[in-house]
Design a protein around this motif. Structure first.
Motif, short mmCIF file in Angstrom:
data_model
loop_
_atom_site.label_atom_id
_atom_site.label_comp_id
_atom_site.label_asym_id
_atom_site.label_seq_id
_atom_site.Cartn_x
_atom_site.Cartn_y
_atom_site.Cartn_z
N ASP A 69 0.89 -1.42 0.06
CA ASP A 69 0.01 0.06 -0.18
C ASP A 69 0.98 1.31 -0.02
N LYS A 70 0.13 2.36 0.05
CA LYS A 70 0.93 3.86 -0.07
C LYS A 70 1.95 3.93 1.25
N SER A 78 -10.27 -6.92 1.98
CA SER A 78 -8.74 -6.62 1.95
C SER A 78 -8.41 -6.58 3.59
N ARG A 111 -5.77 -8.68 -0.61
CA ARG A 111 -7.15 -8.55 -0.92
C ARG A 111 -7.63 -9.67 -1.85
N GLY A 169 -2.64 -4.24 7.23
CA GLY A 169 -1.22 -4.11 6.72
C GLY A 169 -0.17 -4.89 7.52
N ARG A 198 -0.38 -5.74 2.18
CA ARG A 198 -1.79 -6.37 2.45
C ARG A 198 -2.25 -7.50 1.41
#
Length: 58
Positions: free
Chosen positions: A10-11, A28, A18, A31, A16
């Protein structure tokens, strides 16, 4: 295959998972700091999903 687990970053730089069915994201996960945590989450889901309780919140 119509369904699959995807591990992605992720950003924020966390891994993660999904779950997609016919290209639609069904859920999802939280993290994880490393990819192995995401892989363990997949294995846990696969192991325990059959035992999941169904709750009708209506």
């Amino acid at each position: 295959m119509a369904h699959k687990f995807e591990i992605y970053k992720d950003k924020a730089g966390e891994y993660r998972v999904r779950f997609k069915y016919n290209s639609e994201v069904i859920f999802s996960t939280e993290g994880y700091s490393d990819k192995s945590g995401a892989k363990r989450a997949i294995e846990s889901i696969k192991t325990h999903v059959g035992d999941a309780e169904i709750v009708d919140a209506d």
